[in-house]
Structures are given as structure tokens and as C-alpha cells.
Design a protein around this motif. Sequence first.
Motif, PDB file in Angstrom:
ATOM      1  N   HIS A   1      -2.805   7.015  -6.860  1.00  0.00           N
ATOM      2  CA  HIS A   1      -2.718   8.073  -5.858  1.00  0.00           C
ATOM      3  C   HIS A   1      -2.985   7.592  -4.445  1.00  0.00           C
ATOM      4  N   PHE A   2      -3.410   6.293  -4.270  1.00  0.00           N
ATOM      5  CA  PHE A   2      -3.672   5.779  -2.931  1.00  0.00           C
ATOM      6  C   PHE A   2      -2.923   4.481  -2.630  1.00  0.00           C
ATOM      7  N   SER A   3      -2.240   3.917  -3.606  1.00  0.00           N
ATOM      8  CA  SER A   3      -1.566   2.640  -3.369  1.00  0.00           C
ATOM      9  C   SER A   3      -0.526   2.750  -2.254  1.00  0.00           C
ATOM     10  N   TRP A   4       0.153   3.891  -2.162  1.00  0.00           N
ATOM     11  CA  TRP A   4       1.145   4.106  -1.103  1.00  0.00           C
ATOM     12  C   TRP A   4       0.521   4.018   0.277  1.00  0.00           C
ATOM     13  N   PHE A   5      -0.769   4.358   0.363  1.00  0.00           N
ATOM     14  CA  PHE A   5      -1.479   4.388   1.633  1.00  0.00           C
ATOM     15  C   PHE A   5      -1.781   2.980   2.124  1.00  0.00           C
ATOM     16  N   VAL A   6      -2.021   2.064   1.207  1.00  0.00           N
ATOM     17  CA  VAL A   6      -2.434   0.703   1.546  1.00  0.00           C
ATOM     18  C   VAL A   6      -1.247  -0.249   1.666  1.00  0.00           C
ATOM     19  N   GLU A   7      -0.227  -0.054   0.846  1.00  0.00           N
ATOM     20  CA  GLU A   7       0.879  -1.011   0.727  1.00  0.00           C
ATOM     21  C   GLU A   7       1.544  -1.412   2.048  1.00  0.00           C
ATOM     22  N   PRO A   8       1.710  -0.504   3.036  1.00  0.00           N
ATOM     23  CA  PRO A   8       2.375  -0.920   4.277  1.00  0.00           C
ATOM     24  C   PRO A   8       1.683  -2.073   5.001  1.00  0.00           C
ATOM     25  N   TYR A   9       0.392  -2.295   4.720  1.00  0.00           N
ATOM     26  CA  TYR A   9      -0.348  -3.335   5.419  1.00  0.00           C
ATOM     27  C   TYR A   9      -0.616  -4.560   4.540  1.00  0.00           C
TER      28      TYR A   9
END
Length: 343
Positions: A244-252
Motif C-alpha cells: 500500500h506504500f510502495s508506489w509512494f517510494v518507487e519514484p525515488y
Amino acid sequence: MAGALARGAEDVGVRTHRVGASGLEVSGLGLGTMTWGGDTDLHGAERLVARFVEAGGTLIDTAPAYGGGAAEKMIGRITRTHVRRDELVIATKAGFGLRNGRRTVDTSRKAMLDDLTGSLRRLHTDHVDLWQVHAWGRAPYEETLAALDTAVSSGMARYVGVCNYIGWQIGTAAAWQRAVPGRSGLVSGQVEYSLLARRAEVEVVPALAAHSMGLFAWSPIGRGVLTGKYRRGVPRDSRGAREHFSWFVEPYLESRSRAVVDAVTRAADGLGLAPAQVAMLWVRDAPGVTAPLLGARTVQQLEPYLDLDDTTLPEPIVSALDDVTGGPNQARSDRRTTAGTTD
């Protein structure tokens, strides 16, 4: 190199700052609650708030969208069992949430005020200190801003601001509110800002400054990436490993970000600090910033940031980090020039 740090003799706690030109005062570090109700349970939240308040922290930022309202409910519980309501500056939002499993932006007057009513019920309070539009929506901005006026005039909100607006949106909304006496002036803007996300410097920071508004910087440690914990992969206990949070971190988690993390880590090694502390200090002391909003999930994650009030980064380190992440901060350069002129 550690001797180059400006450091007080003792921990003085988290100082307070005024929000823009308003009378609202908040701690120079805010506690974000996006993980509450998911990765942070009630017991963990209670410990976080108790330690935060003990260190002088006041600002807690939340939203109906965080945990589907769970974060607000936890704050409401904590103000009845662990801290007094008047010890906190509670900031919440409206206009964005999950409806039927989909992220939805609805900034119509009815949706905004319905959100606020629900927030007050969950928070167990008759007012919030700062009520913010969570995102620019399709409703006419005049309608959205009229909801802010209603909230203030009715006593449900003390101050109002906006989140995630770009420069022209901030300018339009702020000017509209100032155009007619009796409208509630916007006191703040909240936007992502870190060494991995400096876009705010182009238009947002100047727009906020032009309208005497404060800046709350969310994800000041680059969604956790600037801690350095992702340098050798994605740790199992990190947000990046959670579905539920991987999308939040992946861009960086790409090559440019790795180069920035390496630079921050080198600076931290030379200063005797943790990389995340260096990243936080860079944001905290950037021109226009009122307070970074830290989304700590545990007291252990929060602790390193609570004794930094008398610590500043040496100018050569700040300049080097500016250079490696996109170039000089024009507002910082202007501030140095002005200081040199008046000395």
C-alpha cells in the motif's frame, strides 16, 4: 568537520514559528500522520505524540484520507487520554479521499464542509487550528474558498490554507481571498519539498512569499529514501516493501536519487550526523519554510530530529547539496546577498 556545526550547550526542544504573517504559531517540526491506522497503531501513536509534546512539538498534520479517518480518530482518542487538546495545533484537510476504492478529489462546498464535520467528530473537538484544501479540484475555486470562509466564521476552523497547489493556483486563491474584506486569508501552503523534490522553489515558494504565507514541507526526507536505507535494496520493514506504500517510494529509487543519497551520506559522515538529519536540516532552514512535516512511524524514528534546533549545516555543505540536486536555491542566494549588503 563536526566542529563546523552551530550547536547549543543543551537540548532546548522544538521551537515555535509563526505561520506566514498570521498569528498562528506552530512548532518548527510537524508530526505527519499518513501512516496512522496502517503501519502505526494506536499504542505507537500515543507514544509518538507523548514524546513529541514532551520535546516541545505542537503541530500535528492529518487528513480524513489518512487511514480512512483512522488517523483523526486516534488523535481524538489521544487528546482525551494522553495530552490536552490545547497542547496541540491540529491541522487537517478536506476535498480528497477514497470513495468506492478510488482516490477522489471533490472540493465542492458540500463535500468540503461534510469532510470538516466528519473530521471534528473523529477528532472529538469543536474546531481545528488549521483547515486545508487537500488538492486543487474541479469545483470553481470561488466555491471551494467560500467553504473556508464558512468554516472560519462558524468557529469550526481558526485558520485556513491549501495543500499541493502549484504557483498560479496559490496566487489565484490568495488574491481572491484578499480581494474582499471579511474573507478568510490563506495563511499557509503545504507541498512536497526535499533534496529529491525541489520543484517548489520555481513557483510555489515565491508565490507563498508574495502572499505572506507559510510553507509546510511534506516528505522532507524524500519519502524515506534520504535516510539511506534503500541504498542496497528495499528493506523488508520499510514503507517501500509494503504494497500500500510502495508506489509512494518507487519514484525515488532511480539512479539520480541514488547520487543524491550518496552526497547526503558523505556530508553526514563528515558532520557526525545521520543522513536523514542532514536532509531535514537542509529543508528546515531553506527560505520560506515554516516547518517540515515528518511522517515518523515510531518514537525511534522521531527521536533523532528532536534535538536539532541549535544545529545548522555549514554553508559549504548547503551549497554542495544545492549543486548536486539541481543548482543554487535562488531565494537562498538572494538572502545571502541581502545579508551581505546590510552587514
